[in-house]
Design an enzyme around this catalytic site. Sequence first.
Site, PDB file in Angstrom:
ATOM      1  N   LYS A  56       0.833  -1.135  -0.083  1.00 17.68           N
ATOM      2  CA  LYS A  56       0.077   0.149  -0.122  1.00 17.68           C
ATOM      3  C   LYS A  56       0.966   1.332  -0.100  1.00 17.68           C
ATOM      4  O   LYS A  56       1.018   1.723   0.973  1.00 17.68           O
ATOM      5  CB  LYS A  56      -1.016   0.094   1.303  1.00 17.68           C
ATOM      6  N   GLU A  99      -7.082  -7.152  -9.974  1.00 21.04           N
ATOM      7  CA  GLU A  99      -7.556  -6.364  -9.014  1.00 21.04           C
ATOM      8  C   GLU A  99      -8.855  -5.542  -9.550  1.00 21.04           C
ATOM      9  O   GLU A  99      -8.578  -4.979 -10.842  1.00 21.04           O
ATOM     10  CB  GLU A  99      -6.869  -5.544  -7.932  1.00 21.04           C
TER      11      GLU A  99
HETATM   12  C1  LIG Z   1      -6.511  -1.635  -0.055  1.00 26.37           C
HETATM   13  C2  LIG Z   1      -6.618  -2.552  -1.110  1.00 26.37           C
HETATM   14  C3  LIG Z   1      -7.094  -3.552  -1.093  1.00 26.37           C
HETATM   15  C4  LIG Z   1      -8.095  -4.205  -0.155  1.00 26.37           C
HETATM   16  O1  LIG Z   1      -7.393  -4.240   1.132  1.00 26.37           O
HETATM   17  P1  LIG Z   1      -8.131  -4.350   2.153  1.00 26.37           P
HETATM   18  O2  LIG Z   1      -7.012  -5.008   3.293  1.00 26.37           O
HETATM   19  O3  LIG Z   1      -9.080  -5.924   2.408  1.00 26.37           O
HETATM   20  O4  LIG Z   1      -8.931  -3.305   2.633  1.00 26.37           O
HETATM   21  C5  LIG Z   1      -7.146  -4.218  -2.365  1.00 26.37           C
HETATM   22  N1  LIG Z   1      -6.400  -3.738  -3.560  1.00 26.37           N
HETATM   23  C6  LIG Z   1      -5.690  -2.645  -3.401  1.00 26.37           C
HETATM   24  C7  LIG Z   1      -4.930  -2.328  -4.576  1.00 26.37           C
HETATM   25  C8  LIG Z   1      -5.972  -2.068  -2.301  1.00 26.37           C
HETATM   26  O5  LIG Z   1      -5.318  -0.832  -2.265  1.00 26.37           O
END
Ligand SMILES: *Cc1c(COP(=O)(O)O)cnc(C)c1O
Length: 229
Positions: A56, A99
């Site tokens: 992230k 995704e």
């Molecule tokens: C935050 C995010 C998710 C989902 O993550 P969670 O921990 O389930 O909130 C999925 N894909 C991406 C690219 C993200 O930034």
Amino acid sequence: MIGTQRTLGVGPPGSALLYVIASPVGPYYPTGFKAISLEATTYAVRAWPGGVGASKLGANYAPCVVPQMQAATRGFHQNLWLFEDVDPATGKTEDFVTEVGTMNLFACIVNKEGQKELMTAPLDGTILDGVVRDSILALARERLAPQGWKVSERRFTMRELGEAEAEGRMLEVFGSGTAAVVAPVRNISYKGSLINCGLPEDKEVGPVTQQMLDWISAIQYGDEEHPWR
Ligand SMILES: *Cc1c(COP(=O)(O)O)cnc(C)c1O
């Protein structure tokens, strides 16, 4: 977490600030679910093997803004990220599903063996390892597998989704992430055609998506005693 060293340059920071913002949240869908439409992006990629797509990082999100805005101008709620690669099974180049926006993606189909299958892309470095993804997989293995479901972390292609739809084997598709928990998907636009993800026209959510929301909400709100609480 942000670097706070008082210099300008590219390098590891000597000091950094890790901070947490806590805030109350309301229901993501105050009037009930609204199924979303996705546009599969074929001209840009979000992440690649050996890159940092599994983290992230702010740097992963800024490049997503333009494809997202372009999908919105064509009436789609989110864009779907693909990764083009050779399918070792066929030797052909395929678009692998990764995704959706900033959510992980799950697809429910009846597979070629006639078994119901819940699948999501594997953690190969191009996928964010979401906590909701992990929760859904754990709940599915515990509660759907005994009902005959196959639960898979595996690569799957747009071709496979298109074939499932054409052969009446598409059950439902949903995204997962902390904000919404789950987000039902109505259809996916891909190379000029629209893949219907199995929701009847008068429904906004499929049974597995709803079940996952109910299970996870019950744990979050303390309606169910659970070790995750
Ligand atoms: C935050 C995010 C998710 C989902 O993550 P969670 O921990 O389930 O909130 C999925 N894909 C991406 C690219 C993200 O930034």
